[in-house]
Design an enzyme around this catalytic site. Structure first.
Site, PDB file in Angstrom:
ATOM      1  N   THR A 176      -0.502   8.327  -2.089  1.00 19.49           N
ATOM      2  CA  THR A 176      -0.565   9.320  -1.008  1.00 19.49           C
ATOM      3  C   THR A 176      -1.710  10.309  -1.283  1.00 19.49           C
ATOM      4  O   THR A 176      -1.579  11.517  -1.116  1.00 19.49           O
ATOM      5  CB  THR A 176       0.776  10.070  -0.823  1.00 19.49           C
ATOM      6  N   LYS A 182      -5.094  -1.801   0.549  1.00 27.94           N
ATOM      7  CA  LYS A 182      -3.662  -1.714   0.833  1.00 27.94           C
ATOM      8  C   LYS A 182      -3.469  -1.966   2.334  1.00 27.94           C
ATOM      9  O   LYS A 182      -4.122  -1.314   3.159  1.00 27.94           O
ATOM     10  CB  LYS A 182      -3.188  -0.305   0.464  1.00 27.94           C
ATOM     11  N   ARG A 218       3.756  13.440  -3.132  1.00 27.86           N
ATOM     12  CA  ARG A 218       4.681  13.886  -2.083  1.00 27.86           C
ATOM     13  C   ARG A 218       5.676  14.893  -2.620  1.00 27.86           C
ATOM     14  O   ARG A 218       6.562  15.323  -1.886  1.00 27.86           O
ATOM     15  CB  ARG A 218       5.448  12.679  -1.517  1.00 27.86           C
ATOM     16  N   GLU A 230       2.903   3.789  -9.007  1.00 25.70           N
ATOM     17  CA  GLU A 230       2.031   4.611  -8.156  1.00 25.70           C
ATOM     18  C   GLU A 230       2.826   5.874  -7.861  1.00 25.70           C
ATOM     19  O   GLU A 230       3.817   5.842  -7.128  1.00 25.70           O
ATOM     20  CB  GLU A 230       1.714   3.839  -6.870  1.00 25.70           C
TER      21      GLU A 230
HETATM   22  C1  3PG Z   1       3.870   3.980   0.733  1.00 26.88           C
HETATM   23  O1  3PG Z   1       3.601   5.128   0.582  1.00 26.88           O
HETATM   24  O2  3PG Z   1       3.143   3.105   0.246  1.00 26.88           O
HETATM   25  C2  3PG Z   1       5.032   3.600   1.568  1.00 26.88           C
HETATM   26  O3  3PG Z   1       5.780   4.709   1.900  1.00 26.88           O
HETATM   27  C3  3PG Z   1       5.879   2.559   0.988  1.00 26.88           C
HETATM   28  O4  3PG Z   1       6.642   2.045   1.998  1.00 26.88           O
HETATM   29  P1  3PG Z   1       8.154   1.560   1.748  1.00 26.88           P
HETATM   30  O5  3PG Z   1       8.948   2.825   1.543  1.00 26.88           O
HETATM   31  O6  3PG Z   1       8.563   0.835   2.990  1.00 26.88           O
HETATM   32  O7  3PG Z   1       8.146   0.698   0.534  1.00 26.88           O
END
Ligand code: 3PG
Length: 212
Positions: free
Chosen positions: A68, A128, A45, A41
């Site tokens: 995101t 999610k 960002r 994924e």
């Molecule tokens: C996401 O965008 O799904 C999260 O930032 C993932 O979270 P993590 O960094 O705790 O795995």
């Protein structure tokens, strides 16, 4: 082609990645594929995100999604790059409506009963659960699964090698997502050896979860 949600169920762990420099994409994909986790994924960002999506989606040996996703324009741009699924941190009705109308797979982020019901209204039942650990982890997931037994969850946020097996053993967990497999610093520092090891470890833990 195998439906995307079935592929999630098979892969069980979705590496969430932020790629600063699209030039790193091929080596990242190589490490994930070799490690047995042919999925990424790619989050919106970083400025290189779209290029990374295009490069990875072209390969054909790895399932690529956009993460995101906050705006409809990002869905359109990512779809143009050839990605096969969208993930958003929250429930944005505009983004979800666009995806549903255009038959684009989206697993929006939810963390409350109201979010879940909004998603169900759109016919979505693979969601999610974000941010999983901060919102009570497995305990919250179990509570949510009472009234919403039709929903399968992708816990993400605070998931890692220490709690992955427990999340995956929960029957309503479709897959788990997380950044721990391919951290941004590891990608930018060229530590694809560490990413390969993390992927292999995640695969082994997913097998362990399956075994019991
Ligand atoms: C996401 O965008 O799904 C999260 O930032 C993932 O979270 P993590 O960094 O705790 O795995």
């Amino acid at each position: 082609m195998i439906p995307i949600l079935d592929q999630f169920e098979k892969i069980r762990v979705i590496p969430v990645v932020a790629i600063e420099n699209a030039q790193d994409t091929t080596r990242l994909a190589d490490a994930l594929v070799e490690g047995g986790l042919p999925c990424a994924e790619i989050t919106f960002r970083t400025p290189g995100a779209l290029d990374a999506m295009r490069i990875m989606a072209k390969r054909g040996d790895i399932l690529v999604g956009a993460g995101t996703v906050l705006k409809v324009d990002q869905v359109k741009a990512a779809a143009d790059m050839g990605v096969e699924f969208m993930v958003s941190p929250g429930f944005n009705p505009k983004v979800v409506a666009y995806c549903v109308e255009n038959n684009i797979i989206i697993t929006p982020g939810i963390c409350t009963p109201s979010d879940i019901e909004a998603a169900l209204e759109f016919g979505l039942d693979a969601l999610k659960f974000f941010p999983a650990e901060a919102f009570g982890g497995l305990k919250t997931l179990e509570a949510l699964s009472g009234p919403y037994g039709m929903v399968r969850f992708i816990p993400t946020g605070g998931v890692g090698p220490g709690n992955l097996v427990n999340y995956l053993r929960f029957p309503k967990t479709l897959a788990c997502g997380g950044t721990w497999i391919a951290k941004s610093t590891n990608i930018s520092e060229g530590r694809f050896d560490l990413i390969l090891n993390n992927a292999r470890e995640a695969v082994a833990l997913a097998k362990e979860a399956q075994a019991n």
